[in-house]
Design a protein around this motif. Structure first.
Motif, PDB file in Angstrom:
ATOM      1  N   LEU A 140       0.844  -1.192   0.000  1.00  0.00           N
ATOM      2  CA  LEU A 140       0.000   0.000   0.000  1.00  0.00           C
ATOM      3  C   LEU A 140       0.883   1.246   0.000  1.00  0.00           C
ATOM      4  O   LEU A 140       1.649   1.472   0.926  1.00  0.00           O
ATOM      5  N   GLY A 141       0.760   2.046  -1.048  1.00  0.00           N
ATOM      6  CA  GLY A 141       1.491   3.305  -1.117  1.00  0.00           C
ATOM      7  C   GLY A 141       0.714   4.423  -0.440  1.00  0.00           C
ATOM      8  O   GLY A 141      -0.509   4.372  -0.348  1.00  0.00           O
ATOM      9  N   HIS A 142       1.449   5.451   0.006  1.00  0.00           N
ATOM     10  CA  HIS A 142       0.810   6.600   0.653  1.00  0.00           C
ATOM     11  C   HIS A 142       1.714   7.809   0.524  1.00  0.00           C
ATOM     12  O   HIS A 142       2.900   7.693   0.183  1.00  0.00           O
ATOM     13  N   VAL A 143       1.170   8.989   0.784  1.00  0.00           N
ATOM     14  CA  VAL A 143       1.962  10.214   0.782  1.00  0.00           C
ATOM     15  C   VAL A 143       3.128  10.051   1.758  1.00  0.00           C
ATOM     16  O   VAL A 143       2.933   9.545   2.869  1.00  0.00           O
ATOM     17  N   PRO A 144       4.345  10.448   1.361  1.00  0.00           N
ATOM     18  CA  PRO A 144       5.498  10.274   2.247  1.00  0.00           C
ATOM     19  C   PRO A 144       5.336  11.002   3.580  1.00  0.00           C
ATOM     20  O   PRO A 144       4.706  12.058   3.657  1.00  0.00           O
ATOM     21  N   GLY A 145       5.900  10.430   4.606  1.00  0.00           N
ATOM     22  CA  GLY A 145       5.914  11.097   5.900  1.00  0.00           C
ATOM     23  C   GLY A 145       5.081  10.392   6.953  1.00  0.00           C
ATOM     24  O   GLY A 145       4.294   9.490   6.666  1.00  0.00           O
ATOM     25  N   ILE A 146       5.253  10.837   8.171  1.00  0.00           N
ATOM     26  CA  ILE A 146       4.649  10.156   9.314  1.00  0.00           C
ATOM     27  C   ILE A 146       3.130  10.305   9.364  1.00  0.00           C
ATOM     28  O   ILE A 146       2.433   9.432   9.896  1.00  0.00           O
ATOM     29  N   LEU A 172       5.239   7.173  -1.240  1.00  0.00           N
ATOM     30  CA  LEU A 172       5.193   7.516  -2.667  1.00  0.00           C
ATOM     31  C   LEU A 172       4.824   8.985  -2.831  1.00  0.00           C
ATOM     32  O   LEU A 172       3.788   9.423  -2.337  1.00  0.00           O
ATOM     33  N   ALA A 173       5.664   9.746  -3.536  1.00  0.00           N
ATOM     34  CA  ALA A 173       5.339  11.140  -3.840  1.00  0.00           C
ATOM     35  C   ALA A 173       4.014  11.199  -4.595  1.00  0.00           C
ATOM     36  O   ALA A 173       3.660  10.269  -5.333  1.00  0.00           O
ATOM     37  N   VAL A 174       3.284  12.289  -4.427  1.00  0.00           N
ATOM     38  CA  VAL A 174       1.955  12.428  -5.011  1.00  0.00           C
ATOM     39  C   VAL A 174       1.941  12.111  -6.501  1.00  0.00           C
ATOM     40  O   VAL A 174       1.105  11.333  -6.981  1.00  0.00           O
TER      41      VAL A 174
END
Length: 329
Positions: A140-146, A172-174
């Motif tokens: 599952l990819g998501h916007v980078p960061g906590i 993953l970057a937008v």
């Protein structure tokens, strides 16, 4: 806020002609850091309509690639404010570590009841994944960061899976999220708009779920916030008041006529012109419109971060919201 208040006064200023710059004694330089997502729409409107210039503000506008970068810049006092779409969750993590650094003056997101899409579970057209329960053994990819790592973990856990062993989470970057899903780099992404709209427009990916986070954490759900540093507020209160008024005005304009302003998304986000028809309108709340329902929703997000162990609690978001008295009104 009463008509004689700062927002009304600033709104009157903003309605002046573009020639109003000539009446400025000086242009105040203000540094903004932002993310190229739908939640930032009001800021795009303010830039395109030159609302900052009309308020005698020279904006130094810096696009960031992840929410963490925005909060780092604000906490490090390298920027004055984060326009709509700054990271609501990370802001409170920062506040838990460095209390008194930030103030929230708007919230952005979406929800089921308000019929506005904030996020989606994005999969390939022929994917068997229909919900988070189908992600066992998948990526599952998501916007980078906590912020989105924490939200993703919570969503996976709420689906009865273990985020440490059952699902591989990927930053993953937008701009890379739809290509990653279509190309098979990841099996799915938990993505903010306009990624879902871009996915649908591609004909190669779909939203398996719309607003999944609102269905689990809070409805409406706000992952974006308008932020300013307390340093900026205390050292340049008059300019800070103008920034709030500009964003409120732009928020009203964006909410009232989103169709008119959709084309500018091509300039500021990964959206392409032929994808505009698919783009979903965000749910934007300005400073003057924030109410207890909004703050209750925001509190639910903060509580998730506490439950997931990424920040200490308890924390009351009411203490972090900009007030009229902060603005000297």
């Amino acid at each position: 806020m009463r008509k004689t208040g700062i927002v009304a006064a600033a709104a009157a200023l903003l309605l002046c002609s573009s020639g109003a710059n000539a009446a400025c004694d000086r242009m105040e330089k203000v540094i903004a850091v932002w993310l190229p997502i739908m939640q930032t729409t009001a800021y795009y409107v303010a830039l395109e309509e030159k609302l900052f210039e009309k308020a005698c503000i020279e904006i130094v506008s810096t696009k960031m690639e992840s929410p963490n970068q925005i909060i780092d810049a604000l906490v490090g006092e390298r920027a004055d404010f984060g326009p709509p779409g700054a990271a609501a969750g990370i802001a409170m993590i920062a506040e838990s570590k460095f209390p008194g650094k930030l103030k929230v003056f708007g919230l952005q997101g979406g929800g089921v009841a308000v019929d506005r899409i904030n996020d989606g579970l994005i999969v390939k057209l022929d994917s068997p994944i229909k919900s988070f329960t189908d992600l066992k053994g998948k990526s599952l990819g998501h916007v980078p960061g906590i912020q989105w790592r924490t939200i993703s973990r919570y969503m996976v856990r709420a689906a009865g899976l273990d985020p440490d062993t059952d699902v591989k989470l990927v930053d993953l970057a937008v701009a890379m999220q739809v290509p990653a899903v279509v190309g098979g780099t990841v099996d799915a992404t938990l993505s903010l708009e306009p990624v879902g709209s871009i996915a649908v427009a591609s004909g190669k990916a779909v939203r398996a779920m719309s607003n999944p986070v609102a269905r689990v954490i809070a409805d409406p759900f706000y992952s974006g916030a308008s932020l300013m540093t307390t340093k900026f507020l205390k050292e340049r209160p008059e300019v800070a008041r103008k920034v709030v008024a500009v964003i409120d005005e732009a928020t009203d304009v964006a909410n009232a006529d989103f169709a008119k302003y959709k084309p500018i998304l091509v300039k500021y986000t990964p959206t392409k012109e032929d994808q505009l028809a698919f783009v979903a309108q965000p749910y934007l709340r300005g400073f003057k419109d924030l109410n207890e329902t909004d703050l209750k929703s925001y509190q639910a997000l903060v509580d998730v971060f506490i439950k997931e162990g990424v920040m200490n609690g308890p924390m009351d978001v009411h203490d972090k919201i900009l007030t009229k008295s902060d603005l000297g009104n």
